[in-house]
Design a protein around this motif. Structure first.
Motif, PDB file in Angstrom:
ATOM      1  N   ASP A  11       0.809  -1.227   0.000  1.00  0.00           N
ATOM      2  CA  ASP A  11       0.000   0.000   0.000  1.00  0.00           C
ATOM      3  C   ASP A  11       0.845   1.281   0.000  1.00  0.00           C
ATOM      4  O   ASP A  11       0.378   2.319  -0.450  1.00  0.00           O
ATOM      5  CB  ASP A  11      -0.965   0.028   1.196  1.00  0.00           C
ATOM      6  N   SER A  12       2.070   1.202   0.481  1.00  0.00           N
ATOM      7  CA  SER A  12       2.927   2.403   0.487  1.00  0.00           C
ATOM      8  C   SER A  12       3.251   2.873  -0.930  1.00  0.00           C
ATOM      9  O   SER A  12       3.651   4.021  -1.130  1.00  0.00           O
ATOM     10  CB  SER A  12       4.222   2.134   1.261  1.00  0.00           C
ATOM     11  N   LEU A  13       3.062   1.997  -1.911  1.00  0.00           N
ATOM     12  CA  LEU A  13       3.327   2.362  -3.313  1.00  0.00           C
ATOM     13  C   LEU A  13       2.071   2.848  -4.030  1.00  0.00           C
ATOM     14  O   LEU A  13       2.154   3.317  -5.171  1.00  0.00           O
ATOM     15  CB  LEU A  13       3.898   1.156  -4.064  1.00  0.00           C
ATOM     16  N   GLU A  14       0.927   2.723  -3.389  1.00  0.00           N
ATOM     17  CA  GLU A  14      -0.358   3.077  -3.999  1.00  0.00           C
ATOM     18  C   GLU A  14      -0.332   4.492  -4.586  1.00  0.00           C
ATOM     19  O   GLU A  14       0.014   5.459  -3.901  1.00  0.00           O
ATOM     20  CB  GLU A  14      -1.476   2.984  -2.955  1.00  0.00           C
TER      21      GLU A  14
ATOM     22  N   PHE B  83       5.812   5.985 -11.675  1.00  0.00           N
ATOM     23  CA  PHE B  83       7.127   5.449 -12.017  1.00  0.00           C
ATOM     24  C   PHE B  83       7.406   5.725 -13.490  1.00  0.00           C
ATOM     25  O   PHE B  83       6.494   5.783 -14.309  1.00  0.00           O
ATOM     26  CB  PHE B  83       7.180   3.939 -11.757  1.00  0.00           C
ATOM     27  N   HIS B  84       8.696   5.860 -13.816  1.00  0.00           N
ATOM     28  CA  HIS B  84       9.096   6.115 -15.206  1.00  0.00           C
ATOM     29  C   HIS B  84       8.985   4.865 -16.073  1.00  0.00           C
ATOM     30  O   HIS B  84       8.800   4.966 -17.281  1.00  0.00           O
ATOM     31  CB  HIS B  84      10.526   6.645 -15.272  1.00  0.00           C
ATOM     32  N   SER B  85       9.128   3.686 -15.438  1.00  0.00           N
ATOM     33  CA  SER B  85       9.091   2.439 -16.212  1.00  0.00           C
ATOM     34  C   SER B  85       8.468   1.328 -15.368  1.00  0.00           C
ATOM     35  O   SER B  85       8.396   1.425 -14.141  1.00  0.00           O
ATOM     36  CB  SER B  85      10.506   2.026 -16.624  1.00  0.00           C
ATOM     37  N   ALA B  86       8.088   0.258 -16.054  1.00  0.00           N
ATOM     38  CA  ALA B  86       7.561  -0.918 -15.360  1.00  0.00           C
ATOM     39  C   ALA B  86       8.657  -1.529 -14.487  1.00  0.00           C
ATOM     40  O   ALA B  86       8.397  -1.967 -13.368  1.00  0.00           O
ATOM     41  CB  ALA B  86       7.055  -1.931 -16.379  1.00  0.00           C
ATOM     42  N   ARG B  87       9.870  -1.544 -14.974  1.00  0.00           N
ATOM     43  CA  ARG B  87      11.001  -2.099 -14.220  1.00  0.00           C
ATOM     44  C   ARG B  87      11.223  -1.316 -12.921  1.00  0.00           C
ATOM     45  O   ARG B  87      11.500  -1.902 -11.879  1.00  0.00           O
ATOM     46  CB  ARG B  87      12.259  -2.090 -15.089  1.00  0.00           C
ATOM     47  N   GLU B  88      11.098  -0.014 -12.972  1.00  0.00           N
ATOM     48  CA  GLU B  88      11.262   0.813 -11.778  1.00  0.00           C
ATOM     49  C   GLU B  88      10.186   0.475 -10.733  1.00  0.00           C
ATOM     50  O   GLU B  88      10.477   0.378  -9.542  1.00  0.00           O
ATOM     51  CB  GLU B  88      11.185   2.296 -12.150  1.00  0.00           C
TER      52      GLU B  88
ATOM     53  N   GLU C 281       8.638  -2.405 -10.438  1.00  0.00           N
ATOM     54  CA  GLU C 281       8.961  -3.737  -9.925  1.00  0.00           C
ATOM     55  C   GLU C 281      10.066  -3.657  -8.872  1.00  0.00           C
ATOM     56  O   GLU C 281       9.987  -4.303  -7.823  1.00  0.00           O
ATOM     57  CB  GLU C 281       9.397  -4.645 -11.064  1.00  0.00           C
ATOM     58  N   ARG C 282      11.090  -2.852  -9.137  1.00  0.00           N
ATOM     59  CA  ARG C 282      12.179  -2.690  -8.156  1.00  0.00           C
ATOM     60  C   ARG C 282      11.656  -2.116  -6.850  1.00  0.00           C
ATOM     61  O   ARG C 282      12.075  -2.532  -5.767  1.00  0.00           O
ATOM     62  CB  ARG C 282      13.286  -1.806  -8.734  1.00  0.00           C
ATOM     63  N   ALA C 283      10.745  -1.159  -6.932  1.00  0.00           N
ATOM     64  CA  ALA C 283      10.172  -0.560  -5.724  1.00  0.00           C
ATOM     65  C   ALA C 283       9.386  -1.597  -4.925  1.00  0.00           C
ATOM     66  O   ALA C 283       9.485  -1.652  -3.695  1.00  0.00           O
ATOM     67  CB  ALA C 283       9.277   0.624  -6.091  1.00  0.00           C
ATOM     68  N   ALA C 284       8.628  -2.438  -5.607  1.00  0.00           N
ATOM     69  CA  ALA C 284       7.863  -3.488  -4.923  1.00  0.00           C
ATOM     70  C   ALA C 284       8.802  -4.502  -4.278  1.00  0.00           C
ATOM     71  O   ALA C 284       8.574  -4.943  -3.147  1.00  0.00           O
ATOM     72  CB  ALA C 284       6.917  -4.170  -5.901  1.00  0.00           C
ATOM     73  N   ARG C 285       9.887  -4.849  -4.969  1.00  0.00           N
ATOM     74  CA  ARG C 285      10.875  -5.766  -4.389  1.00  0.00           C
ATOM     75  C   ARG C 285      11.511  -5.153  -3.134  1.00  0.00           C
ATOM     76  O   ARG C 285      11.754  -5.850  -2.148  1.00  0.00           O
ATOM     77  CB  ARG C 285      11.965  -6.105  -5.395  1.00  0.00           C
ATOM     78  N   ALA C 286      11.777  -3.860  -3.173  1.00  0.00           N
ATOM     79  CA  ALA C 286      12.368  -3.183  -2.020  1.00  0.00           C
ATOM     80  C   ALA C 286      11.415  -3.199  -0.820  1.00  0.00           C
ATOM     81  O   ALA C 286      11.844  -3.399   0.316  1.00  0.00           O
ATOM     82  CB  ALA C 286      12.735  -1.742  -2.384  1.00  0.00           C
ATOM     83  N   VAL C 287      10.133  -3.007  -1.074  1.00  0.00           N
ATOM     84  CA  VAL C 287       9.146  -3.054   0.012  1.00  0.00           C
ATOM     85  C   VAL C 287       9.144  -4.433   0.651  1.00  0.00           C
ATOM     86  O   VAL C 287       9.184  -4.569   1.880  1.00  0.00           O
ATOM     87  CB  VAL C 287       7.730  -2.689  -0.502  1.00  0.00           C
ATOM     88  N   LEU C 288       9.131  -5.477  -0.155  1.00  0.00           N
ATOM     89  CA  LEU C 288       9.121  -6.836   0.367  1.00  0.00           C
ATOM     90  C   LEU C 288      10.421  -7.140   1.104  1.00  0.00           C
ATOM     91  O   LEU C 288      10.411  -7.753   2.171  1.00  0.00           O
ATOM     92  CB  LEU C 288       8.903  -7.843  -0.763  1.00  0.00           C
ATOM     93  N   SER C 289      11.528  -6.688   0.570  1.00  0.00           N
ATOM     94  CA  SER C 289      12.823  -6.903   1.201  1.00  0.00           C
ATOM     95  C   SER C 289      12.894  -6.211   2.565  1.00  0.00           C
ATOM     96  O   SER C 289      13.377  -6.781   3.536  1.00  0.00           O
ATOM     97  CB  SER C 289      13.933  -6.392   0.287  1.00  0.00           C
ATOM     98  N   GLN C 290      12.398  -4.986   2.640  1.00  0.00           N
ATOM     99  CA  GLN C 290      12.361  -4.251   3.907  1.00  0.00           C
ATOM    100  C   GLN C 290      11.540  -5.012   4.927  1.00  0.00           C
ATOM    101  O   GLN C 290      11.922  -5.135   6.081  1.00  0.00           O
ATOM    102  CB  GLN C 290      11.725  -2.879   3.706  1.00  0.00           C
ATOM    103  N   ARG C 291      10.402  -5.499   4.509  1.00  0.00           N
ATOM    104  CA  ARG C 291       9.509  -6.242   5.399  1.00  0.00           C
ATOM    105  C   ARG C 291      10.208  -7.496   5.919  1.00  0.00           C
ATOM    106  O   ARG C 291      10.124  -7.817   7.098  1.00  0.00           O
ATOM    107  CB  ARG C 291       8.231  -6.597   4.649  1.00  0.00           C
ATOM    108  N   SER C 292      10.916  -8.195   5.043  1.00  0.00           N
ATOM    109  CA  SER C 292      11.621  -9.418   5.433  1.00  0.00           C
ATOM    110  C   SER C 292      12.734  -9.117   6.432  1.00  0.00           C
ATOM    111  O   SER C 292      12.925  -9.857   7.389  1.00  0.00           O
ATOM    112  CB  SER C 292      12.207 -10.106   4.202  1.00  0.00           C
ATOM    113  N   ARG C 293      13.469  -8.036   6.203  1.00  0.00           N
ATOM    114  CA  ARG C 293      14.550  -7.653   7.132  1.00  0.00           C
ATOM    115  C   ARG C 293      13.994  -7.310   8.498  1.00  0.00           C
ATOM    116  O   ARG C 293      14.541  -7.690   9.514  1.00  0.00           O
ATOM    117  CB  ARG C 293      15.350  -6.481   6.570  1.00  0.00           C
ATOM    118  N   ARG C 294      12.882  -6.545   8.529  1.00  0.00           N
ATOM    119  CA  ARG C 294      12.271  -6.178   9.807  1.00  0.00           C
ATOM    120  C   ARG C 294      11.775  -7.408  10.554  1.00  0.00           C
ATOM    121  O   ARG C 294      11.967  -7.525  11.747  1.00  0.00           O
ATOM    122  CB  ARG C 294      11.111  -5.212   9.603  1.00  0.00           C
ATOM    123  N   ALA C 295      11.156  -8.321   9.848  1.00  0.00           N
ATOM    124  CA  ALA C 295      10.613  -9.519  10.482  1.00  0.00           C
ATOM    125  C   ALA C 295      11.732 -10.395  11.048  1.00  0.00           C
ATOM    126  O   ALA C 295      11.586 -10.960  12.131  1.00  0.00           O
ATOM    127  CB  ALA C 295       9.781 -10.310   9.482  1.00  0.00           C
TER     128      ALA C 295
END
Length: 73
Positions: free
Chosen positions: A38-41, A45-50, A52-66
């Protein structure tokens, strides 16, 4: 036969549907399909790849916190 690029893409990260992005005149706008993203809602973004990278970063942050939180007794 002409090939036109798609105006919408699904962003999936590790078998999770993070959301969809739609193309507009300024790039791609993100629409979350899972609470975690939801933080990306509504972000642009300039591109689809950008996006995707943002979504991966959100998931990665969540995994590190957990993984850094101690187990409850």
């Amino acid at each position: 036969m002409s090939h036109t690029p798609s105006n919408a893409y699904i962003i999936e990260i590790h078998d999770r549907t993070a959301g969809i992005i739609t193309r507009d005149e300024r790039g791609f706008r993100f629409f979350s399909s899972e609470r975690l993203f939801d933080s990306l809602e509504g972000r642009q973004f300039h591109s689809a790849r950008e996006a995707e990278r943002a979504a991966r970063a959100v998931l990665s942050q969540r995994s590190r916190r957990a993984s850094s939180q101690p187990f409850a007794n």
